[in-house]
Motif scaffolding. Structure first.
Motif, PDB file in Angstrom:
ATOM      1  N   THR A 180       1.033  -1.152   0.475  1.00 32.07           N
ATOM      2  CA  THR A 180       0.002   0.042   0.394  1.00 32.07           C
ATOM      3  C   THR A 180       0.991   1.800   0.653  1.00 32.07           C
ATOM      4  OG1 THR A 180      -2.160  -1.138   1.518  1.00 32.07           O
ATOM      5  CG2 THR A 180      -1.919   1.055   1.091  1.00 32.07           C
ATOM      6  N   ASN A 181       1.729   1.255   0.982  1.00 36.48           N
ATOM      7  CA  ASN A 181       2.650   2.188   0.557  1.00 36.48           C
ATOM      8  C   ASN A 181       2.626   3.121  -0.759  1.00 36.48           C
ATOM      9  OD1 ASN A 181       3.048   2.189   3.202  1.00 36.48           O
ATOM     10  ND2 ASN A 181       5.102   1.490   3.518  1.00 36.48           N
ATOM     11  N   ALA A 182       3.600   1.279  -1.549  1.00 36.70           N
ATOM     12  CA  ALA A 182       3.463   1.899  -2.443  1.00 36.70           C
ATOM     13  C   ALA A 182       3.045   2.415  -4.164  1.00 36.70           C
ATOM     14  CB  ALA A 182       4.645   0.800  -3.732  1.00 36.70           C
ATOM     15  N   THR A 183       1.373   1.447  -3.858  1.00 38.15           N
ATOM     16  CA  THR A 183       0.565   1.343  -4.544  1.00 38.15           C
ATOM     17  C   THR A 183      -0.675   3.026  -4.620  1.00 38.15           C
ATOM     18  OG1 THR A 183      -0.698   0.473  -3.559  1.00 38.15           O
ATOM     19  CG2 THR A 183       0.148  -0.333  -5.083  1.00 38.15           C
ATOM     20  N   LEU A 184      -0.704   3.221  -3.041  1.00 39.19           N
ATOM     21  CA  LEU A 184      -1.519   4.079  -2.839  1.00 39.19           C
ATOM     22  C   LEU A 184      -1.186   5.860  -3.311  1.00 39.19           C
ATOM     23  CD1 LEU A 184      -3.896   4.833  -1.307  1.00 39.19           C
ATOM     24  CD2 LEU A 184      -2.476   5.607   0.073  1.00 39.19           C
ATOM     25  N   PRO A 185      -0.126   6.228  -3.926  1.00 47.49           N
ATOM     26  CA  PRO A 185      -0.244   7.038  -5.102  1.00 47.49           C
ATOM     27  C   PRO A 185      -0.587   7.064  -6.010  1.00 47.49           C
ATOM     28  CG  PRO A 185       1.953   6.956  -3.347  1.00 47.49           C
ATOM     29  CD  PRO A 185       1.115   5.306  -3.429  1.00 47.49           C
ATOM     30  N   TYR A 186      -0.586   5.643  -6.669  1.00 47.24           N
ATOM     31  CA  TYR A 186      -0.862   6.080  -8.111  1.00 47.24           C
ATOM     32  C   TYR A 186      -2.478   5.819  -8.018  1.00 47.24           C
ATOM     33  CZ  TYR A 186       3.594   5.380  -9.613  1.00 47.24           C
ATOM     34  OH  TYR A 186       5.201   5.127  -9.902  1.00 47.24           O
ATOM     35  N   ALA A 187      -2.783   4.950  -7.199  1.00 47.05           N
ATOM     36  CA  ALA A 187      -4.178   4.634  -6.877  1.00 47.05           C
ATOM     37  C   ALA A 187      -4.985   6.026  -6.785  1.00 47.05           C
ATOM     38  CB  ALA A 187      -4.349   3.748  -5.624  1.00 47.05           C
ATOM     39  N   ILE A 188      -4.909   6.856  -5.925  1.00 45.60           N
ATOM     40  CA  ILE A 188      -5.066   8.235  -5.868  1.00 45.60           C
ATOM     41  C   ILE A 188      -5.395   9.057  -7.145  1.00 45.60           C
ATOM     42  CG2 ILE A 188      -4.555  10.744  -4.853  1.00 45.60           C
ATOM     43  CD1 ILE A 188      -3.691   9.142  -2.340  1.00 45.60           C
ATOM     44  N   GLN A 189      -4.570   8.905  -7.707  1.00 45.07           N
ATOM     45  CA  GLN A 189      -3.592   9.652  -8.833  1.00 45.07           C
ATOM     46  C   GLN A 189      -4.853   9.020  -9.920  1.00 45.07           C
ATOM     47  OE1 GLN A 189      -0.020   9.806 -11.291  1.00 45.07           O
ATOM     48  NE2 GLN A 189       0.511   9.558  -9.092  1.00 45.07           N
ATOM     49  N   LEU A 190      -5.134   7.748 -10.555  1.00 43.28           N
ATOM     50  CA  LEU A 190      -6.495   7.081 -10.920  1.00 43.28           C
ATOM     51  C   LEU A 190      -7.462   7.278 -10.611  1.00 43.28           C
ATOM     52  CD1 LEU A 190      -4.956   3.563 -11.175  1.00 43.28           C
ATOM     53  CD2 LEU A 190      -4.842   5.022 -12.903  1.00 43.28           C
ATOM     54  N   ALA A 191      -7.849   7.520  -9.482  1.00 37.10           N
ATOM     55  CA  ALA A 191      -9.145   7.793  -8.845  1.00 37.10           C
ATOM     56  C   ALA A 191      -9.485   9.135  -8.890  1.00 37.10           C
ATOM     57  CB  ALA A 191      -8.980   7.177  -6.978  1.00 37.10           C
ATOM     58  N   ASP A 192      -8.361  10.069  -8.399  1.00 37.62           N
ATOM     59  CA  ASP A 192      -8.894  11.394  -9.085  1.00 37.62           C
ATOM     60  C   ASP A 192      -9.168  12.169 -10.579  1.00 37.62           C
ATOM     61  OD1 ASP A 192      -8.641  12.171  -6.170  1.00 37.62           O
ATOM     62  OD2 ASP A 192      -6.281  12.710  -6.448  1.00 37.62           O
ATOM     63  N   LYS A 193      -8.691  11.406 -11.496  1.00 40.63           N
ATOM     64  CA  LYS A 193      -8.930  11.829 -12.984  1.00 40.63           C
ATOM     65  C   LYS A 193      -8.977  10.512 -13.302  1.00 40.63           C
ATOM     66  CE  LYS A 193      -4.396  13.751 -11.983  1.00 40.63           C
ATOM     67  NZ  LYS A 193      -2.942  14.013 -11.861  1.00 40.63           N
ATOM     68  N   GLY A 194      -9.975   9.660 -13.602  1.00 39.60           N
ATOM     69  CA  GLY A 194      -9.861   8.422 -14.073  1.00 39.60           C
ATOM     70  C   GLY A 194      -8.387   7.834 -15.182  1.00 39.60           C
ATOM     71  N   TRP A 195      -8.571   6.783 -15.298  1.00 37.25           N
ATOM     72  CA  TRP A 195      -7.037   5.685 -16.128  1.00 37.25           C
ATOM     73  C   TRP A 195      -6.545   6.364 -17.078  1.00 37.25           C
ATOM     74  CZ3 TRP A 195      -6.718   3.959 -21.012  1.00 37.25           C
ATOM     75  CH2 TRP A 195      -8.161   3.960 -21.224  1.00 37.25           C
ATOM     76  N   LYS A 196      -7.441   7.021 -18.054  1.00 33.50           N
ATOM     77  CA  LYS A 196      -6.879   7.543 -19.253  1.00 33.50           C
ATOM     78  C   LYS A 196      -6.149   9.024 -19.519  1.00 33.50           C
ATOM     79  CE  LYS A 196      -8.098   9.197 -23.979  1.00 33.50           C
ATOM     80  NZ  LYS A 196      -9.198   9.673 -25.133  1.00 33.50           N
TER      81      LYS A 196
END
Length: 372
Positions: A314-330
């Protein structure tokens, strides 16, 4: 965005993709987080902790998949989950597609968006979401190897570090990346006589500089591998080619050149294995023997230490998950090039070349989906 965290159902997989702390960070940003009942229990996180963080608990895996726009997992979906995955649903997890064709075909048919942890890549070619589990697996490979060298487990009966007056075990590590480096540190710390083999001279120079005196480096080629396997007690396969099947550095015929009771630990098993006789095993039934050589090939080694592994992941994935959730994958991929190689399958198209080549399937450049 609505994020779903199902309970892992792969054999003896106790990790969970999101900690309560991670859930809280997503909820703070206005996202909805749904966690399947008891999904975190194996890692030491109770439903009440997720609820206190603002997440909602759903009773079943079916309800979790049905509710979510983005699914966060640890391991790849297995067959009972295939039918639960929806078109346009984003799946953010480890996939290792190149080692398993049925999974690849199932995700193509689902028309979902598959973003693989293991192929997210930084500009320096490092793999930030593979690193934490590689660190865990590298260290565990030595622990497990030391254990299976014991005679009751059909090993040679050798103590890894030896004792005064008795030589330590000889450990051979194939690959000097994250897994190999962590394995070498662990084996060296226990007092073993360690050799790391790699094909990169710059990497071996680096390792020679930072490793203790009981770790040596050697160029990896078939001649040297055949020479070294004849007198080493523990051999650890730590080879990775991002997104593709691992090459076989140890072939079936080489087993006859090893001493009885030699232990093989293939950390690359979830990418097809770098030992030809490797086949995935589980924590429930972790080893098998061929030609008196012990094979330990558990495909989810970090799942045995889920508390440590879940926090590290989670330490590693969370920053990317936040980006995906905030902006959508595209949009997230357009704004962050590290996410682009993580995209493996989009709406039925394979967009990661090594996966398409592994099964001789059609390849579609990812730019088709990222162009405005």
């Amino acid at each position: 965005m609505i994020i779903g965290v199902p309970k892992e159902i792969k054999n003896n997989e106790n990790r969970v993709a999101l900690t309560p702390a991670g859930a809280k960070e997503l909820v703070k940003r206005g996202h909805s987080v749904y966690v399947q009942h008891t999904a975190g229990e194996g890692s030491g996180f109770q439903d009440e902790e997720y609820e206190a963080a603002g997440a909602s608990i759903l009773p079943t895996i079916e309800a979790t998949y049905a509710a979510a726009e983005m699914i966060m997992k640890v391991k790849e979906p297995i067959e009972p989950e295939y039918k639960l995955i929806k078109e346009d649903q984003l799946l953010f997890t480890y996939f290792h597609f190149a080692s398993y064709e049925p999974l690849t075909k199932a995700m193509v048919e689902s028309k979902s968006i598959c973003l693989a942890y293991e192929t997210v890549e930084k500009a320096d070619r490092s793999l930030p979401l593979l690193v934490p589990m590689s660190e865990v697996a590298g260290r565990m490979a030595v622990q497990k190897g030391a254990n299976y060298l014991e005679k009751p487990l059909q090993g040679k009966g050798i103590l890894l570090g030896g004792v005064p007056g008795v030589l330590p075990a000889k450990v051979l590590i194939l690959g000097g990346g994250i897994v190999g480096t962590q394995a070498a540190w662990m084996a060296a710390g226990l007092g073993a006589d360690v050799t790391i083999m790699d094909v990169s001279l710059p990497r071996m120079r680096y390792l020679a500089d930072v490793m203790p005196a009981n770790v040596k480096t050697m160029m990896s080629n078939e001649f040297n591998v055949r020479k070294m396997i004849t007198n080493h007690d523990l051999i650890i396969g730590a080879v990775l080619i991002p997104g593709a099947k691992a090459p076989h550095l140890i072939t079936r015929d080489m087993l006859k050149e090893m001493q009885p009771g030699t232990v093989l630990v293939d950390v690359a098993v979830d990418q097809g294995g770098c030992i030809e006789t490797c086949k995935p095993t589980t924590h429930q039934d972790p080893t098998y023997i061929i030609d008196d050589v012990v094979h330990y090939c558990v495909a989810n080694m970090p799942g045995a230490v889920p508390y440590t592994s879940t926090l590290a992941l989670t330490n590693a994935t969370l920053p990317y998950a936040i980006q995906l959730a905030d902006k959508g994958w595209k949009k997230a991929a357009q704004n962050n090039p590290e996410l682009v190689p993580g995209l493996n399958i989009i709406n039925g198209d394979i967009v990661y070349q090594a996966v398409a080549e592994a099964f001789d399937m059609d390849y579609t450049p990812v730019v088709k989906y990222l162009a405005d």
